[in-house]
Design an enzyme around this catalytic site. Sequence first.
Site, PDB file in Angstrom:
ATOM      1  N   ARG A 136     -26.474 174.639 146.915  1.00 49.59           N
ATOM      2  CA  ARG A 136     -27.091 175.343 145.786  1.00 49.59           C
ATOM      3  C   ARG A 136     -28.389 176.002 146.227  1.00 49.59           C
ATOM      4  O   ARG A 136     -29.240 175.387 146.857  1.00 49.59           O
ATOM      5  CB  ARG A 136     -27.365 174.355 144.643  1.00 49.59           C
TER       6      ARG A 136
ATOM      7  N   ARG B 137     -23.921 180.155 141.432  1.00 51.67           N
ATOM      8  CA  ARG B 137     -24.229 178.904 142.132  1.00 51.67           C
ATOM      9  C   ARG B 137     -22.990 178.217 142.670  1.00 51.67           C
ATOM     10  O   ARG B 137     -21.915 178.336 142.101  1.00 51.67           O
ATOM     11  CB  ARG B 137     -24.994 177.961 141.225  1.00 51.67           C
TER      12      ARG B 137
ATOM     13  N   ASP C  93     -23.784 173.290 139.913  1.00 51.76           N
ATOM     14  CA  ASP C  93     -24.837 173.003 138.938  1.00 51.76           C
ATOM     15  C   ASP C  93     -24.429 171.722 138.229  1.00 51.76           C
ATOM     16  O   ASP C  93     -23.278 171.593 137.800  1.00 51.76           O
ATOM     17  CB  ASP C  93     -24.945 174.159 137.938  1.00 51.76           C
TER      18      ASP C  93
ATOM     19  N   ASP D  54     -25.844 169.319 135.143  1.00 50.45           N
ATOM     20  CA  ASP D  54     -26.812 169.123 134.064  1.00 50.45           C
ATOM     21  C   ASP D  54     -26.581 167.782 133.394  1.00 50.45           C
ATOM     22  O   ASP D  54     -25.430 167.390 133.165  1.00 50.45           O
ATOM     23  CB  ASP D  54     -26.673 170.215 132.997  1.00 50.45           C
TER      24      ASP D  54
END
Length: 160
Positions: free
Chosen positions: A82, A91, A94, A96
């Site tokens: 990344r 990307r 990712d 989250d």
Amino acid sequence: MTVAYLGLGANLGNAQKTLRDAVICLEQQVLITVLVKSSLYCTAPVNANGNDFYNCVVKIDTMLTIRKLLALCHSLEDHFGRERLYQNAPRTLDIDILLYGTIHLNKNDLKVPHPRLIERAFALVPLLEIEATIEIPNLARADYYLSRVTSQRIEKIASY
């Protein structure tokens, strides 16, 4: 132990393989137990350019603090190449933190529940796939927000 939900996404390289490999990396962590994995979804970028994204949500049980979980997520993103060139850049990976127990946290570098969870089909739909009646702390049941994301293209492409 705390139940948390992680949203994973990628749109560079072999994104589907990256997501599967990232989940395997999570499964190999000593202080994490992967409980449930959503299907993989293909989605259009939201507020971003580039290729379609592949996304999934993973439900975990963890002994990591929220800060250590965030550090692990960043470490895995780095491991998969990344680069943070600019906000919403394409990307390789990712990750989250969508939800972490019933915690509501609003810091500059970490907001939980994820502040855009209820605005993004790529997070909300896979979350509801694995936890249909989940409540979002300080808000409402997640399914209440589905009508807000119906205009966003999302397609289930594969089950784990």
